[in-house]
Scaffold this active site. Structure first.
Site, PDB file in Angstrom:
ATOM      1  N   ASP A 178       0.897  -1.160   0.000  1.00  0.00           N
ATOM      2  CA  ASP A 178       0.000   0.000   0.000  1.00  0.00           C
ATOM      3  C   ASP A 178       0.935   1.209   0.000  1.00  0.00           C
ATOM      4  OD1 ASP A 178      -1.493   2.224   0.626  1.00  0.00           O
ATOM      5  OD2 ASP A 178      -2.703   1.250   2.158  1.00  0.00           O
ATOM      6  N   ALA A 193       0.827   4.562  -0.478  1.00  0.00           N
ATOM      7  CA  ALA A 193       0.413   5.966  -0.362  1.00  0.00           C
ATOM      8  C   ALA A 193       1.593   6.904  -0.062  1.00  0.00           C
ATOM      9  CB  ALA A 193      -0.657   6.111   0.720  1.00  0.00           C
ATOM     10  N   HIS A 241     -17.772   8.865  13.578  1.00  0.00           N
ATOM     11  CA  HIS A 241     -16.978  10.056  13.894  1.00  0.00           C
ATOM     12  C   HIS A 241     -17.150  11.185  12.892  1.00  0.00           C
ATOM     13  CE1 HIS A 241     -14.422   7.570  11.360  1.00  0.00           C
ATOM     14  NE2 HIS A 241     -13.688   8.615  11.067  1.00  0.00           N
TER      15      HIS A 241
HETATM   16  N1  F0G Z   1      -3.943   3.685   2.321  1.00  0.00           N
HETATM   17  C1  F0G Z   1      -3.409   4.531   3.228  1.00  0.00           C
HETATM   18  C2  F0G Z   1      -2.177   4.130   3.965  1.00  0.00           C
HETATM   19  C3  F0G Z   1      -4.023   5.772   3.467  1.00  0.00           C
HETATM   20  O1  F0G Z   1      -3.492   6.604   4.378  1.00  0.00           O
HETATM   21  C4  F0G Z   1      -5.189   6.118   2.734  1.00  0.00           C
HETATM   22  C5  F0G Z   1      -5.863   7.392   2.970  1.00  0.00           C
HETATM   23  C6  F0G Z   1      -5.700   5.200   1.809  1.00  0.00           C
HETATM   24  C7  F0G Z   1      -5.048   3.990   1.623  1.00  0.00           C
HETATM   25  C8  F0G Z   1      -6.939   5.487   1.007  1.00  0.00           C
HETATM   26  O2  F0G Z   1      -6.677   6.417   0.042  1.00  0.00           O
HETATM   27  O3  F0G Z   1      -8.151   8.367   0.603  1.00  0.00           O
HETATM   28  O4  F0G Z   1      -7.128   8.095  -1.677  1.00  0.00           O
HETATM   29  O5  F0G Z   1      -8.965   6.615  -0.956  1.00  0.00           O
HETATM   30  N2  F0G Z   1      -5.618   8.158   3.944  1.00  0.00           N
HETATM   31  C9  F0G Z   1      -6.165   9.474   4.232  1.00  0.00           C
HETATM   32  C10 F0G Z   1      -5.721   9.940   5.598  1.00  0.00           C
HETATM   33  C11 F0G Z   1      -7.617   9.614   4.011  1.00  0.00           C
HETATM   34  O6  F0G Z   1      -6.215  10.995   6.038  1.00  0.00           O
HETATM   35  O7  F0G Z   1      -4.865   9.308   6.218  1.00  0.00           O
HETATM   36  P1  F0G Z   1      -7.804   7.427  -0.520  1.00  0.00           P
END
Ligand code: F0G
Length: 458
Positions: A216, A218, A450
């Protein structure tokens, strides 16, 4: 004061005015919002730390790309550009565009989890967990125990606990596990990095048992920067080399491009296996749109193609992580407890330690988030018992492992003066910590409460 930071490798061409409300106005706004920061209008917020996702500032090159975006339904120019950039950076042959991270999860996870019972990750992000469950499987977290002690220093608190992973595989049966996932950085543990050694070891364990290994991705760039700073083998290596070394181990990846690719919307799936890629394309067409745009407009794809390279620029990453370290140093000096060492995208303040008199069922991390808004118009959020919610079977409030108030820092958006406002606000709050009261919920929906619940101060 210790100043551990690297200055901005950019100057500012366009500014966005912020409104600064008075204390009295903020009191009124937060009460009207039912003491829920998600119900505040963004225009009533001075510094918005709700998330680092999709909130970054694009560069002049990205904005120029927006104008050049090719909006053709099939085979748009920007599609080939994003393919080239992603194949070069991640080294996987097959790349699919989707509109954000959870869309990538929705398309990919049911393919991997068909007929399977479990996914095991260092830690699943909420949406990843949700898509594992929607696919009919259960999500198991297996992070190293060092992550649980917020006061101890450990280089890679995001790592998978490999011994425990082996135990799970033996206990549950390799044939029942559809995927092993590594989230880099580990968001839920505090934006904590994972070492390349740990990525390799985890991948080797998964592969030994015939289980696909997924990243994953991100925050792939921030993770690679920490690896460069902390892992012996990678000192002096470029970020591009480290990204490559990390992704060399994976069979598939999902990516929310809204973080390290510094775009407001976008996502990717990467894959090595042609047969799996055929399934990914079919599901993308039904859920997202034709494969060459995958739920995105051409202008956003063009910005994404450019952002992938900007996100791994070393001077940018030095500044980016430097901002986190500057804020962390100021908090440490003022005795504010947080997940240590600071992670890549947010400071996770330990509200359990700062407000020890507030029990989990009166939501200390939520109380601190509300106090930050009252104090300085800062919007942070609870990552603790308030977010976790009730046990679906008994309806009783669950107790979270951590009570974090997350200060997520958008990329290239706030200046060092803003960071000082955040630190000063927390120091002021610490002075009156003993007087801060908890909250009770007066209205809540049954799931993901929340976002919409209403609360009252006790
Ligand atoms: N994986 C991780 C590690 C994330 O932090 C997020 C999203 C996602 C997947 C999903 O991605 O929002 O583009 O659909 N994190 C944001 C946060 C929302 O605030 O930590 P997404």
């Amino acid at each position: 004061m210790k100043r551990i930071y690297f200055p901005e490798p950019f100057r500012i061409k366009s500014v966005e005015p912020l409104r600064m409300l008075t204390n009295k106005e903020r009191e009124q706004k937060i009460a009207e919002a039912g003491y829920n920061v998600f119900r505040l209008a963004a225009s009533d917020v001075y510094i918005d730390l709700l998330t680092d996702s999709g909130t970054g500032a694009m560069s002049s090159a990205q904005w120029a790309g927006v104008m050049l975006g090719d909006e053709s339904y099939a085979g748009a120019d920007c599609y080939y550009k994003v393919q080239e950039a992603a194949q070069r950076i991640f080294g996987l042959p097959y790349i699919q565009l989707v509109h954000q991270g959870r869309a990538a999860e929705k398309v990919l996870l049911p393919i991997l989890l068909q007929g399977k019972k479990y996914a095991i990750a260092n830690m699943h992000f909420d949406t990843t967990r949700a898509h594992v469950e929607i696919a009919g499987a259960r999500a198991i977290d297996c992070v190293v125990p060092e992550a649980l002690d917020t006061t101890s220093y450990y280089d890679f608190k995001g790592n998978m606990d490999c011994a425990r992973l082996e135990e799970y595989i033996h206990k549950l049966g390799a044939e029942n596990i559809g995927v092993v996932i590594m989230t880099i950085t580990n968001n839920s543990a505090g934006g904590q990095p994972v070492s390349v050694a740990n990525i390799r070891e985890t991948a080797a364990i998964a592969h030994k048992h015939g289980i696909p290994f997924m990243i994953d991705a991100a925050r792939y760039a921030e993770n690679s920067y920490f690896v460069q700073q902390r892992e012996e083998e990678f000192k002096g290596k470029s970020i591009a080399e480290i990204v490559k070394a990390s992704f060399d181990c994976c069979d598939v990846f999902t990516m929310s491009a809204k973080k390290d690719a510094i775009v407001n919307m976008g996502g990717l799936i990467g894959c090595r296996d042609k047969a799996i890629f055929e399934l990914i394309k079919q599901r993308t067409i039904s859920f997202e749109g034709f494969i060459t745009y995958g739920g995105m407009s051409g202008r956003d794809i063009e910005a994404l193609a450019r952002g992938l390279d900007e996100g791994i620029d070393e001077n940018y990453l030095k500044y980016r992580i430097g901002q986190m370290q500057y804020l962390a140093a100021r908090l440490e000096e003022g005795g504010i407890p947080f997940q240590t060492p600071v992670g890549g995208h947010a400071v996770f303040v330990d509200a359990k330690k700062l407000l020890p008199h507030i029990p989990y069922y009166e939501f200390p991390a939520q109380a601190l988030a509300i106090e930050l808004y009252r104090e300085a118009g800062i919007r942070a959020c609870d990552i603790g018992s308030y977010m976790l919610g009730n046990d679906p079977d008994t309806g009783k409030q669950l107790e979270a492992e951590f009570e974090f108030t997350r200060l997520a820092i958008p990329r290239r958006v706030y200046t060092q003066s803003h960071l000082d406002v955040i630190a000063d606000a927390l120091l002021n709050i610490k002075e009156r910590a003993a007087e801060i009261k908890g909250f009770k919920i007066v209205e809540e929906p049954p799931i993901l409460r929340h976002f919409t619940a209403k609360l009252m101060p006790l």
